[in-house]
Design a protein around this motif. Structure first.
Motif, short mmCIF file in Angstrom:
data_model
loop_
_atom_site.label_atom_id
_atom_site.label_comp_id
_atom_site.label_asym_id
_atom_site.label_seq_id
_atom_site.Cartn_x
_atom_site.Cartn_y
_atom_site.Cartn_z
N ILE A 42 1.21 -1.44 0.31
CA ILE A 42 0.27 0.10 0.19
C ILE A 42 0.41 1.22 -0.25
N SER A 43 1.77 1.40 0.84
CA SER A 43 3.06 2.54 0.98
C SER A 43 3.57 2.38 -0.95
N ALA A 44 3.65 1.31 -0.82
CA ALA A 44 4.34 1.66 -2.86
C ALA A 44 3.19 2.53 -3.72
N GLY A 45 2.09 1.41 -3.24
CA GLY A 45 1.24 2.25 -4.27
C GLY A 45 0.40 3.33 -4.32
N LEU A 46 0.63 3.96 -3.02
CA LEU A 46 0.19 4.93 -2.90
C LEU A 46 1.22 6.11 -3.57
N ALA A 81 -12.12 1.53 -0.99
CA ALA A 81 -11.80 2.12 -2.39
C ALA A 81 -12.27 2.23 -3.86
N SER A 82 -11.70 3.05 -4.23
CA SER A 82 -12.81 2.75 -5.39
C SER A 82 -11.80 1.62 -7.01
N GLY A 83 -12.31 1.28 -7.94
CA GLY A 83 -11.25 0.73 -8.49
C GLY A 83 -10.11 1.44 -9.04
N ASP A 84 -10.43 2.52 -9.58
CA ASP A 84 -9.86 3.41 -10.14
C ASP A 84 -9.00 3.94 -9.22
N LEU A 85 -9.05 4.30 -8.31
CA LEU A 85 -7.54 4.88 -6.55
C LEU A 85 -7.12 4.12 -6.92
N LEU A 86 -7.59 1.66 -6.61
CA LEU A 86 -6.72 1.18 -6.32
C LEU A 86 -5.76 0.64 -8.23
N ASN A 87 -6.14 1.14 -8.98
CA ASN A 87 -5.85 1.15 -10.80
C ASN A 87 -4.74 1.71 -11.16
N GLY A 88 -5.00 3.06 -9.97
CA GLY A 88 -3.67 4.06 -10.69
C GLY A 88 -2.52 3.39 -9.34
N MET A 89 -2.90 2.83 -8.05
CA MET A 89 -1.54 2.53 -7.16
C MET A 89 -1.02 1.70 -8.02
N PHE A 90 -1.66 0.63 -8.54
CA PHE A 90 -1.24 -0.43 -8.77
C PHE A 90 -0.58 -0.67 -10.40
N PRO A 92 -0.96 -3.00 -13.30
CA PRO A 92 -1.46 -4.62 -13.24
C PRO A 92 -0.57 -5.46 -12.59
N ALA A 93 -0.66 -4.85 -11.87
CA ALA A 93 0.65 -5.74 -10.33
C ALA A 93 -0.66 -5.79 -9.47
N LEU A 94 -2.07 -5.22 -9.62
CA LEU A 94 -3.01 -5.61 -8.34
C LEU A 94 -3.00 -6.83 -8.01
N GLY A 95 -3.20 -7.77 -9.52
CA GLY A 95 -3.60 -9.23 -8.75
C GLY A 95 -2.78 -9.55 -8.51
N ASN A 96 -1.32 -9.33 -8.89
CA ASN A 96 0.01 -9.77 -7.98
C ASN A 96 -0.23 -9.40 -6.95
N VAL A 97 -0.32 -8.41 -6.14
CA VAL A 97 -0.27 -8.36 -5.05
C VAL A 97 -1.25 -8.78 -3.88
N SER A 220 14.81 -11.37 2.40
CA SER A 220 13.84 -12.23 0.64
C SER A 220 12.38 -12.32 0.64
N GLN A 221 11.78 -11.27 2.00
CA GLN A 221 10.27 -10.68 2.15
C GLN A 221 11.14 -9.27 0.84
N GLN A 222 11.26 -8.92 0.74
CA GLN A 222 11.25 -7.29 0.51
C GLN A 222 12.28 -8.35 -1.27
N GLN A 223 12.59 -8.49 -1.38
CA GLN A 223 12.68 -9.21 -2.85
C GLN A 223 11.64 -9.96 -3.98
N ALA A 224 10.91 -10.84 -2.42
CA ALA A 224 9.83 -11.52 -2.86
C ALA A 224 8.49 -10.42 -3.19
N LEU A 225 8.27 -9.43 -2.66
CA LEU A 225 7.13 -8.09 -2.88
C LEU A 225 7.91 -7.92 -4.44
N GLN A 226 9.03 -7.45 -4.15
CA GLN A 226 9.53 -6.52 -5.22
C GLN A 226 8.66 -6.97 -6.61
N GLY A 227 9.13 -8.41 -6.69
CA GLY A 227 8.72 -9.63 -7.77
C GLY A 227 7.25 -8.92 -8.08
N ALA A 228 6.36 -9.19 -7.08
CA ALA A 228 5.11 -9.25 -7.17
C ALA A 228 4.54 -7.36 -7.50
#
Length: 238
Positions: A42-46, A81-90, A92-97, A220-228
């Motif tokens: 969420i931080s990265a998305g914002l 939150a609206s779909g527009d906000l979530l799509n703006g944040m993430f 195509p990575a939304l599903g990966n998150v 390792s967690q940061q690397q996995a999330l980076q990939g997602a």
């Protein structure tokens, strides 16, 4: 400085995690596990949302929306939150998150797909409440109002000669906003007087909060999330 995890925990009078867990049928341990997994995303998305003038304007409008603080006060009643906000944040990575959090926590993707918009709306509402309590409600309102005008924040940035700014996110466009709002280019932006200083302090505070998720991550967690998150949103992961 408060962080995003603090904001969610302090929602609903300090019962934010419990309220979210009850809403989605999760135990307290499951809920905290999900929140710990979600906060860095969420931080990265914002930060990604705030990295463009249009995205920043949409985020400011979400923060200042009349329902934002209500969502923070009662996450169970939040429409999410609206779909527009979530799509703006993430993007195509939304599903990966969602898949990443499910793999980390064991909570089903279906539950997380319903939960993520509510958690985001709680965070946005908490940003509204915290910024208002810090005396920056007027700053956010001023910028959100400017974002709805013809040309939006992009026009303000143009007026402020922001094309010379470097960097991304709120920090990268701050000088241009000040210059456009208070008459003068990049070199003159600090001359906005007390009002300009208040705007700068408000944006600095918002930037610091959304960049701080409040969760300790192993390499390792940061690397996995980076990939997602992928290259775009993942660039904002800290």
């Amino acid at each position: 400085m408060i962080n995003l995890n603090d904001i969610v925990q302090s929602a609903a009078g300090g019962n934010g995690a419990a309220a979210l867990g009850q809403q989605f049928g999760l135990s307290s341990d499951q809920t905290q596990s999900v929140l710990n997994s979600l906060m860095p995303s969420i931080s990265a998305g914002l930060q990604n949302q705030a990295s463009t003038t249009g995205g920043l304007g949409d985020l400011l409008n979400s923060i200042t929306h009349p329902t934002s603080q209500a969502n923070y006060n009662d996450p169970g009643a939040a429409p999410g939150a609206s779909g527009d906000l979530l799509n703006g944040m993430f993007g195509p990575a939304l599903g990966n998150v969602i898949q990443h959090v499910s793999q980390e926590t064991g909570v089903s993707p279906d539950v997380l797909q319903q939960m993520l918009p509510v958690v985001v709306s709680t965070v946005v509402g908490g940003l509204s409440a915290h910024m208002t309590n810090q005396g920056f409600g007027g700053v956010l309102g001023q910028l959100a109002n400017a974002a709805t005008q013809s040309g939006g924040l992009g026009q303000i940035l143009a007026n402020g000669a922001a094309s010379q700014q470097s960097g991304g996110g709120l920090g990268g466009i701050l000088g241009g906003l000040l210059g456009g709002l208070f008459g003068g280019g990049q070199q003159q932006a600090p001359a906005g007087g007390a009002q300009g200083a208040t705007v700068q302090a408000g944006l600095d505070t918002l930037n610091q909060i959304i960049a701080s998720h409040g969760v300790e991550m192993s390499p390792s967690q940061q690397q996995a999330l980076q990939g997602a998150l992928g290259n775009i949103v993942g660039n904002f992961l800290r």
